[in-house]
Motif scaffolding. Structure first.
Motif, short mmCIF file in Angstrom:
data_model
loop_
_atom_site.label_atom_id
_atom_site.label_comp_id
_atom_site.label_asym_id
_atom_site.label_seq_id
_atom_site.Cartn_x
_atom_site.Cartn_y
_atom_site.Cartn_z
N UNK A 1 3.00 14.46 5.94
CA UNK A 1 2.48 13.09 5.94
C UNK A 1 1.85 12.68 7.27
N UNK A 2 1.69 13.62 8.19
CA UNK A 2 1.21 13.25 9.52
C UNK A 2 -0.21 12.69 9.51
N UNK A 3 -1.03 13.07 8.51
CA UNK A 3 -2.41 12.57 8.45
C UNK A 3 -2.53 11.24 7.72
N UNK A 4 -1.44 10.80 7.12
CA UNK A 4 -1.48 9.52 6.42
C UNK A 4 -1.55 8.39 7.44
N UNK B 1 0.82 -1.21 0.00
CA UNK B 1 0.00 0.00 0.00
C UNK B 1 0.86 1.26 0.00
N UNK B 2 0.38 2.28 -0.72
CA UNK B 2 1.07 3.55 -0.71
C UNK B 2 1.16 4.15 0.68
N UNK B 3 0.10 4.00 1.47
CA UNK B 3 0.12 4.55 2.83
C UNK B 3 1.19 3.88 3.69
N UNK B 4 1.42 2.59 3.47
CA UNK B 4 2.47 1.90 4.23
C UNK B 4 3.86 2.39 3.81
N UNK B 5 4.04 2.61 2.51
CA UNK B 5 5.32 3.12 2.03
C UNK B 5 5.60 4.50 2.63
N UNK B 6 4.58 5.36 2.66
CA UNK B 6 4.76 6.71 3.18
C UNK B 6 5.04 6.72 4.69
N UNK B 7 4.36 5.85 5.43
CA UNK B 7 4.48 5.86 6.88
C UNK B 7 5.64 5.02 7.41
N UNK B 8 6.01 3.97 6.70
CA UNK B 8 7.02 3.06 7.22
C UNK B 8 8.44 3.40 6.74
N UNK B 9 8.55 4.20 5.67
CA UNK B 9 9.87 4.65 5.26
C UNK B 9 10.33 5.75 6.21
N UNK B 10 11.49 5.62 6.83
CA UNK B 10 11.95 6.64 7.77
C UNK B 10 11.99 8.03 7.12
N UNK B 11 11.55 9.04 7.86
CA UNK B 11 11.53 10.40 7.34
C UNK B 11 12.94 10.87 6.95
N UNK B 12 13.96 10.39 7.66
CA UNK B 12 15.32 10.78 7.35
C UNK B 12 15.74 10.28 5.97
N UNK B 13 15.27 9.09 5.59
CA UNK B 13 15.58 8.53 4.29
C UNK B 13 14.93 9.35 3.18
N UNK B 14 13.66 9.73 3.39
CA UNK B 14 12.96 10.53 2.39
C UNK B 14 13.62 11.90 2.23
#
Length: 212
Positions: free
Chosen positions: A161-164, A133-146
């Motif tokens: 992305x806080x509301x995702x 799921x796109x939501x899992x990719x957005x939430x589970x990828x560390x913010x530092x990596x992005x």
């Protein structure tokens, strides 16, 4: 792959009520039921999702790593949007009852209902439909990596992305349906996808939505 089992066994199942197998439910108008080999043990390389959507609700962006998907419209109407990784284009297919859209295995895609009481059947060439799921990719990828990979402010990414919600499945997940207005038709530019077989790995090509 051929399925080998004892079809004379009293444990062999040949029918099932998909209504009794919920995968996700947002509300009584937006839900997904699932049928795979875990529900019906005689299935052979086939499975399905039974999808109900109200107008302007989405099956969120996602891909199936183990199967292609054939989306059949039973009632209502929907737009099936597919990112073609070879042409770098978003393809938008409008389907109504009796029409289908085909999503190859591993391709990023999403569906939006354009009418209330939309009913879609997603059919897979796998005994169990798996999904990323796109939501899992957005939430589970560390913010530092992005932030490091895409030269973004990490705090801004976290705020954006806080509301995702991980495991969204059906969106919008942060707005009430009556407050949600449909998106306008726009053109988007996506970063390139790089493949080993490309002669020039730094070739950029604009991603332009197409509607059929």
């Amino acid at each position: 792959m051929t399925k080998y089992m004892d079809y004379s066994s009293p444990e062999a199942q040949f029918s099932y009520d998909v209504n009794k197998s919920p995968l996700f439910k947002k509300d009584h108008q937006n839900l997904i039921n699932i049928l795979g080999v875990n529900q019906l043990n005689t299935l052979d390389n086939t499975s399905l999702l039974d999808i109900y959507l109200s107008k302007h609700h989405f099956v969120e962006p996602h891909y199936h790593q183990n199967a292609a998907e054939l989306v059949y419209c039973i009632s209502g109407a929907a737009i099936v949007s597919i990112l073609n990784p070879f042409t770098k284009e978003i393809l938008n297919y409008r389907i109504s009852p009796g029409q289908v859209a085909n999503v190859p295995q591993g391709w990023w895609h999403y569906e939006e209902a354009t009418k209330d009481n939309t009913h879609l059947l997603a059919i897979f060439n796998s005994p169990v439909p798996e999904v990323v799921l796109g939501s899992d990719i957005l939430k589970l990828t560390p913010s530092s990596v992005m932030s490091k990979n895409y030269c973004m402010n990490e705090n801004a990414w976290i705020k954006t992305t806080e509301k995702v919600k991980s495991g969204t499945y059906i969106g919008p997940s942060c707005l009430e349906p009556e407050r949600y207005s449909p998106p306008r038709e726009t053109q988007f530019s996506y970063p390139p996808y790089y493949y080993q077989y490309q002669p020039n790995p730094y070739h950029y090509r604009q991603c332009i939505p197409k509607t059929f």
